[in-house]
Design an enzyme around this catalytic site. Structure first.
Site, short mmCIF file in Angstrom:
data_model
loop_
_atom_site.label_atom_id
_atom_site.label_comp_id
_atom_site.label_asym_id
_atom_site.label_seq_id
_atom_site.Cartn_x
_atom_site.Cartn_y
_atom_site.Cartn_z
N PHE A 270 40.45 37.49 49.38
CA PHE A 270 41.90 37.50 49.56
C PHE A 270 42.59 36.34 48.83
CE2 PHE A 270 40.07 39.51 53.41
CZ PHE A 270 40.49 40.81 53.15
N GLU A 274 39.18 32.14 45.05
CA GLU A 274 39.46 32.15 43.61
C GLU A 274 39.17 30.77 43.03
OE1 GLU A 274 43.23 33.83 42.41
OE2 GLU A 274 43.14 32.87 40.46
N ARG A 352 54.82 32.87 39.78
CA ARG A 352 54.88 34.26 40.26
C ARG A 352 55.99 34.42 41.31
NH1 ARG A 352 52.20 39.22 40.02
NH2 ARG A 352 50.66 38.49 38.52
N ARG A 384 46.51 36.92 48.37
CA ARG A 384 47.06 38.26 48.11
C ARG A 384 48.58 38.29 47.86
NH1 ARG A 384 44.51 43.17 51.67
NH2 ARG A 384 44.39 44.68 50.00
N PHE A 386 50.01 36.07 45.71
CA PHE A 386 50.05 34.89 44.84
C PHE A 386 51.48 34.39 44.60
CE2 PHE A 386 48.89 32.63 40.82
CZ PHE A 386 47.69 32.05 41.20
N GLU A 755 47.13 43.85 45.58
CA GLU A 755 48.14 42.99 46.19
C GLU A 755 49.47 43.67 46.52
OE1 GLU A 755 47.51 40.31 42.78
OE2 GLU A 755 47.63 38.70 44.24
N1 MTE Z 1 40.41 43.95 49.73
C1 MTE Z 1 39.37 43.54 50.48
N2 MTE Z 1 38.74 44.43 51.25
N3 MTE Z 1 38.96 42.24 50.48
C2 MTE Z 1 39.60 41.29 49.71
O1 MTE Z 1 39.21 40.12 49.72
N4 MTE Z 1 41.42 40.81 48.11
C3 MTE Z 1 42.72 41.23 47.61
C4 MTE Z 1 42.70 42.69 47.16
N5 MTE Z 1 42.09 43.51 48.16
C5 MTE Z 1 40.71 41.69 48.91
C6 MTE Z 1 41.07 43.07 48.94
C7 MTE Z 1 43.21 40.42 46.51
S1 MTE Z 1 43.95 38.95 46.85
C8 MTE Z 1 43.13 40.84 45.21
S2 MTE Z 1 43.79 39.94 43.95
C9 MTE Z 1 42.46 42.10 44.85
O2 MTE Z 1 41.91 42.77 45.99
C10 MTE Z 1 41.33 41.79 43.86
O3 MTE Z 1 40.59 42.90 43.55
P1 MTE Z 1 41.04 44.00 42.48
O4 MTE Z 1 41.73 43.28 41.39
O5 MTE Z 1 39.77 44.62 42.09
O6 MTE Z 1 41.97 44.92 43.21
N1 LUZ Z 2 48.18 34.21 37.88
C1 LUZ Z 2 48.38 35.30 38.62
C2 LUZ Z 2 47.13 33.41 38.03
O1 LUZ Z 2 49.34 35.99 38.43
N2 LUZ Z 2 47.48 35.59 39.57
C3 LUZ Z 2 46.40 34.85 39.81
O2 LUZ Z 2 45.63 35.16 40.70
C4 LUZ Z 2 46.20 33.69 39.00
N3 LUZ Z 2 45.15 32.89 39.17
C5 LUZ Z 2 45.01 31.82 38.40
C6 LUZ Z 2 45.97 31.54 37.46
N4 LUZ Z 2 46.99 32.33 37.28
MO1 MOS Z 3 44.27 37.71 44.72
S1 MOS Z 3 45.53 36.32 45.56
O1 MOS Z 3 45.02 37.43 43.15
O2 MOS Z 3 42.86 36.77 44.65
#
Ligand code: MTE
Ligand code: LUZ
Ligand code: MOS
Length: 805
Positions: A270, A274, A352, A384, A386, A755
């Site tokens: 989530f 990162e 963002r 999620r 950001f 997200e």
């Molecule tokens: N879904 C689950 N089950 N677990 C997670 O940790 N992270 C979220 C989203 N969905 C998450 C999730 C976040 S913050 C992001 S950025 C995206 O999944 C990342 O994965 P994707 O780019 O493959 O969708």
């Molecule tokens: N920018 C963004 C970022 O839009 N999403 C991200 O998760 C991120 N992470 C690192 C740097 N820029």
């Molecule tokens: Mo999701 S906050 O971009 O890991």
């Protein structure tokens, strides 16, 4: 062999979820998917998550499930007992004398650079001289077992000698002192001040928005195992293996090629994994290399809360001018984020946030100023959305206030402001909104959920109900897809076809439950015309795909799907050339579908073609690469084209509020969300539901409280920090996918889903605000803060009552 739609939704579970499951089943068009599947498609088809059978059986391997190597030691962190101070000494001898303790590490024991910051280098792994927040890791104890390590580390307050300094604990305080982690940012267009001054109406206000703990079910963990000749394998629960490789190498003073980072899956990230998996990877790595023993560092949940940061809480001060229809003419806004003690990812988060203040609306004149306030608290990070949710919620709160001040329905005011055509479709950061579907999407949802009829019904209910008040809100979402740091938008993949026709895939993305590996496997199966079961996606590994980006910004399947498709396509083209030569036909006429290869009227099983290719010495594996086209960004002016495309959605939520207790209950939510042409409708609907409920938790129940004097995070466990459960799902929860192929050339015209749907939960907060507003006959604007806990709701009701008394 490859049966579609084998989703968890086939058999509805028993009450109380029957309603929910029945709705879910109806949203999936199983017949249409089966037809597509028979025609050879492997994308656009609902499939259970690739590991679902393991998840439910407890057989999925997380880092702590990996069999421990003989001689494994366990680390625990000693945390700063004060929010701010000068570190004078650590009684290491006393720690060493504790039972089971093998070693103690402090900043001085880090052989390379004592820093794990992702952008600005202001994040010491272990505190050095300055203590920046209560909970900051100061030393690590390495012991023969985890319990003994934790017992020794718990002596932190007795062994740390520090001179306390006054802490700065709130974003407002830091802002007043002009104390920031990076210089202020500004996003401006036109002349907001003149536009506000000249507008027929003007409103000003402030809004306070809380942060949010990621609460991944698997806490932060790293397991470092020394290998031969000064190399190291790190098993790490991380969204960003390449960054972990980089920071571990820096901490050790090594080269990247000496460090291998692996992640099969996370039990949720989530955003919390990162950048902030780094500290744990570094501590485990330094301990393992120093002692030449495998070292595991697994955080206790309370420590996870105390050490790591989370979603940024924001403070907003705004001033807007608008016309009689509620059209915003000028928007002036100050956004203050609580960045915590270091920069971490706060600069791109603020970027963002600024780039989402427009949400779905055309704002002709804006002046938005973003401040990343430096406080003596955990360093806040990705979560999620950001920053997007924070920025977009601000404008939604404003439009809600504007509507109330004009005595109009908020949906009408929203519609009046939607992005349109001509100059009305250029964002404040100069990107043209080319794929706008918001007006149609909202119109459909409003009709489907009978917004107008229920609005009237609720008014009648409220008129006759002095204690219980109902509220309704319909809010839109527009979310920009791509990392707002352009060069992160790249990905690599590696596809192996073995001689038996089975396929192994590796890509730069990480699996955190979101179904990325399932989608990538579907893309590869589709490309090679084979059944999904043939394809296995393996652990993300820095030794397989180099220089990867974080799996973040919802771009996982967009980027890695394209890279894997590129790899698979290269293999397919080689196979096609071989088969075409044999039959004397054009390579383009060779068909790959349903596990057969067809050319010149002859159908041969896929594995036979593969075997022939092997014997003919054709390369049966390939790498693949993808870079999102067309992005550019001016970081100084915050102008350019940061996003490849936008994802859209809208939600309508209805709540009931008990005005005596402040409690609220979500009664019904209808969602219409745009995932383009879905790669996997079942997974996408799961993401939408999960994101919505997670967003609702953020805005209604998850409250973070720091002690106002000591800076101790008081809400550091599930006993005091309340996340939503299955029982908080609305009894009526209709989620539908909006039929809308991506205008951009994304992977099979799908759209990112991770997200954007979190922002659908705005509808819950605004429905609560609507219910509170009913207390005062909708004549005064409820000063409702978020999260709208019962206390916050009662405070707002009191204010409304006082203003209308
Ligand atoms: N879904 C689950 N089950 N677990 C997670 O940790 N992270 C979220 C989203 N969905 C998450 C999730 C976040 S913050 C992001 S950025 C995206 O999944 C990342 O994965 P994707 O780019 O493959 O969708
Ligand atoms: N920018 C963004 C970022 O839009 N999403 C991200 O998760 C991120 N992470 C690192 C740097 N820029
Ligand atoms: Mo999701 S906050 O971009 O890991």
């Amino acid at each position: 062999m490859d049966k579609p739609v084998d989703t968890v939704l086939e058999a509805p579970p028993a009450a109380p979820f029957v309603d929910h499951a029945v709705h879910a089943a109806r949203r999936l068009d199983a017949a249409a998917e089966a037809k597509r599947h028979d025609a050879g498609a492997r994308v656009g088809i609902s499939r259970a998550h690739e590991s679902a059978h393991l998840h439910v059986a407890g057989a999925a391997t997380y880092v702590d499930d990996i069999a421990e190597v003989d001689g494994t030691l366990h680390a625990a962190l000693g945390l700063s007992p004060i929010a701010h101070g000068r570190l004078k000494a650590i009684d290491v001898a006393r720690l060493r004398a504790q039972p089971g303790v093998v070693a103690v590490l402090t900043a001085a024991d880090i052989p390379g650079v004592n820093d794990c910051g992702p952008i600005v280098h202001d994040d010491p792994i272990l505190a050095d001289r300055e203590l920046k927040y209560l909970g900051q890791p100061v030393f690590a104890v390495i012991a023969t077992d985890r319990d003994l390590a934790r017992r020794a580390a718990a002596l932190a307050k007795d062994v740390i000698d520090a001179e306390p300094l006054p802490p700065v604990l709130t974003a407002r305080e830091a802002h007043a002192a002009r104390q920031y982690v990076v210089p202020p940012m500004q996003l401006a267009r036109g002349d907001a001040h003149a536009a506000i001054a000249a507008a027929p109406h003007r409103l000003q206000g402030s809004f306070s928005l809380g942060g949010q703990e990621q609460f991944y079910l698997e806490g932060q963990i790293s397991y470092a195992v020394p290998q031969e000749d000064r190399t190291l394998l790190v098993h790490c629960s991380t969204q960003h293996p390449s960054e972990m490789q980089r920071v571990v190498a820096h901490a050790l003073g090594w080269h990247a090629h000496q460090v291998q980072v692996q992640c099969r899956r996370m039990g949720g990230g989530f955003g919390g994994k990162e950048s902030q998996s780094a500290l744990f990877a570094c501590v485990a790595a330094v301990a393992a290399v120093t002692l030449q023993r495998p070292v595991k560092l697994r955080l206790d949940r309370d420590d996870d809360f105390l050490v790591t940061g989370r979603r940024h809480g924001f403070e907003f001060d705004w001033d807007v001018g608008f016309d009689d229809d509620g059209r915003l003419l000028g928007v002036d806004m100050t956004l203050i984020a609580n960045a915590g003690c270091s920069a971490d990812l706060s600069p791109p988060v603020m970027t963002r946030a600024l780039c989402h203040v427009d949400n779905a609306y055309w704002l002709p004149h804006v002046d938005l100023r973003g401040y990343c306030a430096k406080t003596n608290t955990q360093s806040n990070t990705a979560f999620r959305g950001f920053g997007g949710p924070q920025g977009a919620l601000a404008i939604e709160m404003i439009l809600d206030s504007v509507a109330r001040s004009l005595g109009r329905d908020p949906l009408d005011v929203r519609r009046a402001n939607f992005y349109g055509v001509g100059e009305r479709h250029v964002t404040p950061y100069d990107q043209v909104v080319e794929d706008n579907v918001i007006a149609d999407l909202v119109a459909r949802l409003a009709a489907q959920c009978d917004y107008a009829g229920r609005r009237a019904e609720i008014a009648a209910f409220n008129a006759a109900s002095p204690v219980l008040k109902r509220g309704l809100a319909l809010t839109p979402v527009k979310f920009g897809i791509s990392f707002n740091v352009a060069h992160y938008n790249q990905a690599g993949a590696l596809v192996h076809v073995y001689t038996d026709g089975s396929i192994l895939v590796n890509h730069g993305g990480t699996e955190m439950g979101q179904g990325l590996n399932t989608k990538v496997a579907q893309v590869v199966a589709h490309e090679l015309g084979v059944g999904f079961e043939r394809v296995r996606v393996t652990a993300t590994d820095t030794h397989k795909v180099a220089n990867t980006s974080a799996t973040a910004a919802s771009t996982g399947s967009d980027l890695n799907g394209k890279a894997a498709q590129d790899a698979a396509r290269r293999i397919r083209e080689r196979l096609a050339a071989l088969v075409a030569a044999k039959h004397g036909v054009e390579p383009a006429s060779v068909r790959f579908a349903n596990d057969f290869v067809e050319a010149g009227g002859v159908r041969v099983p896929f594995e036979e073609v593969v075997h022939e290719a092997y014997v003919a010495r054709v390369q049966l594996w390939s790498d693949g690469f993808y870079a999102t086209p067309g992005l550019h960004w001016d970081r100084e002016r915050l102008k350019g084209r940061p996003f490849f495309y936008f994802a859209y959605g809208a939600a309508a939520s209805e709540v009931v509020v008990d005005t005596l207790t402040g409690e609220s209950k979500l009664l019904r939510t209808d969602v219409l969300h745009d995932v383009g042409t879905s790669l996997n409708p079942a997974v996408d609907i799961g993401q939408i539901e999960g994101a919505f409920i997670q967003g609702m938790g953020w805005l209604t129940m998850e409250e973070l409280v720091w002690h106002p004097k000591t800076g101790m995070l008081m809400t550091h466990a599930p006993s005091t920090y309340k996340i939503p459960t299955a029982n908080d799902c609305p009894p009526v929860f209709n989620v539908q996918l909006y039929d809308n192929a991506n205008a951009a050339d994304s992977i099979h015209r799908s759209k990112a889903v991770g997200e954007p749907p979190l922002l659908l939960a705005f509808s819950v907060l605004l429905a609560i605000r609507d219910a509170v507003s009913a207390v005062g006959g909708h004549r005064v604007d409820p000063p409702l803060r978020a999260p709208a806990t019962p206390e916050a709701v009662l405070d707002a009701i009191d204010a409304v009552r006082a203003a209308t008394a």
